[in-house]
Write a protein that holds these residues in place. Structure first.
Motif, PDB file in Angstrom:
ATOM      1  N   ASP A  77      16.453  65.002  24.903  1.00 21.45           N
ATOM      2  CA  ASP A  77      15.262  64.945  24.052  1.00 21.45           C
ATOM      3  C   ASP A  77      15.149  66.201  23.188  1.00 21.45           C
ATOM      4  N   ALA A  78      15.553  67.341  23.747  1.00 20.34           N
ATOM      5  CA  ALA A  78      15.545  68.575  22.959  1.00 20.34           C
ATOM      6  C   ALA A  78      16.522  68.476  21.795  1.00 20.34           C
ATOM      7  N   LEU A  79      17.683  67.855  22.014  1.00 22.00           N
ATOM      8  CA  LEU A  79      18.645  67.662  20.937  1.00 22.00           C
ATOM      9  C   LEU A  79      18.090  66.687  19.898  1.00 22.00           C
ATOM     10  N   ASN A  80      17.436  65.642  20.360  1.00 25.41           N
ATOM     11  CA  ASN A  80      16.783  64.693  19.464  1.00 25.41           C
ATOM     12  C   ASN A  80      15.847  65.438  18.512  1.00 25.41           C
ATOM     13  N   SER A  81      14.982  66.280  19.059  1.00 20.96           N
ATOM     14  CA  SER A  81      14.032  67.028  18.234  1.00 20.96           C
ATOM     15  C   SER A  81      14.730  68.018  17.317  1.00 20.96           C
ATOM     16  N   TYR A  82      15.755  68.666  17.840  1.00 20.66           N
ATOM     17  CA  TYR A  82      16.491  69.651  17.042  1.00 20.66           C
ATOM     18  C   TYR A  82      17.080  68.991  15.800  1.00 20.66           C
ATOM     19  N   LEU A  83      17.711  67.839  15.964  1.00 14.91           N
ATOM     20  CA  LEU A  83      18.347  67.162  14.840  1.00 14.91           C
ATOM     21  C   LEU A  83      17.313  66.573  13.883  1.00 14.91           C
ATOM     22  N   TRP A  84      16.192  66.084  14.434  1.00 14.46           N
ATOM     23  CA  TRP A  84      15.142  65.517  13.579  1.00 14.46           C
ATOM     24  C   TRP A  84      14.567  66.594  12.662  1.00 14.46           C
ATOM     25  N   PHE A  85      14.245  67.765  13.226  1.00 14.53           N
ATOM     26  CA  PHE A  85      13.685  68.840  12.411  1.00 14.53           C
ATOM     27  C   PHE A  85      14.735  69.440  11.472  1.00 14.53           C
ATOM     28  N   LYS A  86      15.986  69.391  11.888  1.00 12.97           N
ATOM     29  CA  LYS A  86      17.052  69.838  10.991  1.00 12.97           C
ATOM     30  C   LYS A  86      17.111  68.914   9.766  1.00 12.97           C
ATOM     31  N   ALA A  87      16.964  67.617  10.000  1.00 13.57           N
ATOM     32  CA  ALA A  87      16.945  66.658   8.895  1.00 13.57           C
ATOM     33  C   ALA A  87      15.717  66.853   8.014  1.00 13.57           C
ATOM     34  N   LYS A  88      14.614  67.192   8.625  1.00 11.46           N
ATOM     35  CA  LYS A  88      13.349  67.339   7.881  1.00 11.46           C
ATOM     36  C   LYS A  88      13.308  68.624   7.061  1.00 11.46           C
ATOM     37  N   ASP A  89      13.781  69.723   7.643  1.00 10.07           N
ATOM     38  CA  ASP A  89      13.517  71.034   7.051  1.00 10.07           C
ATOM     39  C   ASP A  89      14.733  71.778   6.508  1.00 10.07           C
ATOM     40  N   GLU A  90      15.941  71.364   6.874  1.00  6.63           N
ATOM     41  CA  GLU A  90      17.094  72.204   6.565  1.00  6.63           C
ATOM     42  C   GLU A  90      18.095  71.594   5.590  1.00  6.63           C
ATOM     43  N   THR A  91      17.750  70.472   4.992  1.00  7.51           N
ATOM     44  CA  THR A  91      18.663  69.903   3.988  1.00  7.51           C
ATOM     45  C   THR A  91      17.883  69.128   2.938  1.00  7.51           C
ATOM     46  N   ASP A  92      18.395  69.140   1.720  1.00 10.97           N
ATOM     47  CA  ASP A  92      17.850  68.310   0.648  1.00 10.97           C
ATOM     48  C   ASP A  92      18.853  67.237   0.226  1.00 10.97           C
ATOM     49  N   ASP A  93      19.960  67.148   0.952  1.00  8.60           N
ATOM     50  CA  ASP A  93      21.018  66.194   0.641  1.00  8.60           C
ATOM     51  C   ASP A  93      20.751  64.890   1.395  1.00  8.60           C
ATOM     52  N   GLU A 110      20.317  55.798  23.527  1.00  8.54           N
ATOM     53  CA  GLU A 110      21.497  56.000  24.364  1.00  8.54           C
ATOM     54  C   GLU A 110      21.408  57.341  25.100  1.00  8.54           C
ATOM     55  N   PRO A 111      21.743  57.374  26.397  1.00 11.97           N
ATOM     56  CA  PRO A 111      21.742  58.636  27.162  1.00 11.97           C
ATOM     57  C   PRO A 111      23.028  59.435  26.911  1.00 11.97           C
ATOM     58  N   LEU A 112      23.168  59.950  25.716  1.00 12.02           N
ATOM     59  CA  LEU A 112      24.398  60.623  25.310  1.00 12.02           C
ATOM     60  C   LEU A 112      24.437  62.057  25.818  1.00 12.02           C
ATOM     61  N   ASN A 113      25.579  62.448  26.358  1.00 15.95           N
ATOM     62  CA  ASN A 113      25.775  63.824  26.785  1.00 15.95           C
ATOM     63  C   ASN A 113      26.639  64.621  25.816  1.00 15.95           C
ATOM     64  N   GLU A 114      27.212  63.935  24.829  1.00 16.07           N
ATOM     65  CA  GLU A 114      27.970  64.627  23.794  1.00 16.07           C
ATOM     66  C   GLU A 114      27.889  63.813  22.515  1.00 16.07           C
ATOM     67  N   LEU A 115      27.795  64.537  21.395  1.00 16.10           N
ATOM     68  CA  LEU A 115      27.593  63.875  20.111  1.00 16.10           C
ATOM     69  C   LEU A 115      28.153  64.781  19.019  1.00 16.10           C
ATOM     70  N   THR A 116      28.907  64.204  18.098  1.00 14.01           N
ATOM     71  CA  THR A 116      29.409  64.953  16.949  1.00 14.01           C
ATOM     72  C   THR A 116      28.634  64.533  15.713  1.00 14.01           C
ATOM     73  N   VAL A 117      28.084  65.515  15.014  1.00 12.30           N
ATOM     74  CA  VAL A 117      27.316  65.266  13.791  1.00 12.30           C
ATOM     75  C   VAL A 117      27.906  66.147  12.702  1.00 12.30           C
ATOM     76  N   GLY A 118      28.562  65.542  11.741  1.00 16.49           N
ATOM     77  CA  GLY A 118      29.229  66.325  10.705  1.00 16.49           C
ATOM     78  C   GLY A 118      30.334  67.172  11.311  1.00 16.49           C
ATOM     79  N   ASP A 119      30.269  68.479  11.070  1.00 16.52           N
ATOM     80  CA  ASP A 119      31.292  69.399  11.562  1.00 16.52           C
ATOM     81  C   ASP A 119      30.923  70.032  12.911  1.00 16.52           C
ATOM     82  N   THR A 120      29.860  69.547  13.549  1.00 15.33           N
ATOM     83  CA  THR A 120      29.355  70.202  14.754  1.00 15.33           C
ATOM     84  C   THR A 120      29.344  69.250  15.937  1.00 15.33           C
ATOM     85  N   ARG A 121      29.861  69.731  17.052  1.00 21.91           N
ATOM     86  CA  ARG A 121      29.774  69.001  18.323  1.00 21.91           C
ATOM     87  C   ARG A 121      28.582  69.526  19.104  1.00 21.91           C
ATOM     88  N   TYR A 122      27.812  68.612  19.685  1.00 20.00           N
ATOM     89  CA  TYR A 122      26.687  68.980  20.546  1.00 20.00           C
ATOM     90  C   TYR A 122      26.956  68.435  21.937  1.00 20.00           C
TER      91      TYR A 122
END
Length: 337
Positions: A77-93, A110-122
């Motif tokens: 859930d913390a990763l969910n929030s991190y990515l949501w706010f990253k989408a909201k505040d850290e990009t205009d693309d 999905e109960p994901l324990n690993e996820l790749t978004v762009g060039d970053t693995r979480y």
């Protein structure tokens, strides 16, 4: 033929480096003295958080959270929030935002324990919390541990865990190197753990044979007859934990109705007395014994990096939608939460 000159993989290397600056020498001496007094460890159980690995940073990982939650889904859930706010505040693309929001959508179902978004693995990562014991008590803060001042909660002391780089091969001092070597074979052995937990703990010695120590934190612990119980969350300095104890005694107990007005006054006087002492780490009041304890966390490392949740870790919560729906243009639907 085997190349015997080939360097071992990073997750098997403990790089001990001699440091002869005055601060390091005092810190090493303090750690050595503490090891003589507090020679046993008590493992409390797992903590979870989120780490990221950006392209070009392999094999290192960076912690994005404080490693302070007891359940894997809380970290997801913390990763969910991190990515949501990253989408909201850290990009205009819009394209980059869409990639981030697609990852959020997956984490909502999905109960994901690993996820790749762009060039970053979480990754959801796991560590075991433990304390050292001796002479019937938990190890208190050391004289060389970083501390803060005063009794005001604001401004908050910055986290010493968020942003920590997990790098198994990074150089460490002699004492930390010896600590890590001594902890490498440690697994759960107490009969209070179910068989599957014990089996997973033994298995981790093979799958994740490396070990890194995270920054030290501090908790208020209450000493019971045969055990200790947590009376606070983790804090980056001993003084932050002391402030938490004062808040517990003067504000939390009366607010919850656990004590009547007369008892509340007793606890408040004890807290005031505690505040007048210089860096006190123990308080006795009404037959209760509170200690400021030094808490350590060990993270196991394998060929692919930090260990994730184990099959036997308690993981009863399911994923859910946390934030309102957002489109790739940054428009948030406040009616769709």
């Amino acid at each position: 033929m085997t190349d015997h000159h080939q360097a071992p993989p990073d997750h098997l290397v403990i790089n001990v480096q001699h440091r002869d600056d005055p601060v390091s020498l005092v810190t090493e001496a303090d750690a050595l003295a503490a090891s003589r007094t507090y020679g046993k460890i008590v493992v409390r159980g797992p903590l979870f958080g989120i780490a990221e690995q950006r392209r070009g940073e392999r094999p290192r990982w960076r912690l994005l959270t404080d490693m302070d939650t007891g359940y894997p889904q809380d970290a997801r859930d913390a990763l969910n929030s991190y990515l949501w706010f990253k989408a909201k505040d850290e990009t205009d693309d819009p394209r980059e935002r869409r990639v981030l929001l697609d990852a959020v959508a997956r984490l909502e179902t999905e109960p994901l324990n690993e996820l790749t978004v762009g060039d970053t693995r979480y990754r959801v990562v796991r560590a075991d919390e433990f304390a050292r014991t001796g002479q019937g008590r938990l190890e208190p803060p050391r004289a060389t541990d970083a501390d803060s001042e005063g009794w005001d909660f604001l401004p908050r002391t910055p986290s010493n865990t968020k942003g920590f780089v997990v790098d198994h091969a990074a150089a460490v001092g002699l004492t930390e190197g010896l600590d890590r070597m001594g902890l490498v074979p440690v697994s759960y052995t107490s009969d209070r753990f179910p068989p599957d937990v014990l089996a997973d703990s033994r298995r981790a010695l093979r799958t994740h044979p490396g070990l890194v120590l995270l920054p030290v934190v501090f908790r208020v612990m209450e000493h019971k007859e045969k055990s200790w119980s947590m009376a606070s969350s983790q804090h980056p300095t001993p003084q932050d934990a002391r402030r938490s104890l004062v808040y517990y005694l003067k504000t939390y107990l009366p607010m919850t109705g656990e004590v009547d007005e007369r008892e509340a006054a007793v606890y408040a006087r004890a807290a005031d007395s505690f505040m007048r002492r210089v860096r006190s780490n123990e308080l006795l009041v009404r037959g209760r014994r509170f200690e400021i304890a030094r808490i350590e966390r060990m993270m196991r490392i394998g060929p692919a990096g930090p260990e994730g949740p184990r099959r036997s870790d308690v993981d009863d919560q399911g994923p859910t939608k946390i934030h309102p729906t957002m489109d790739e243009w940054g428009n948030v639907d406040s009616n769709n939460g």
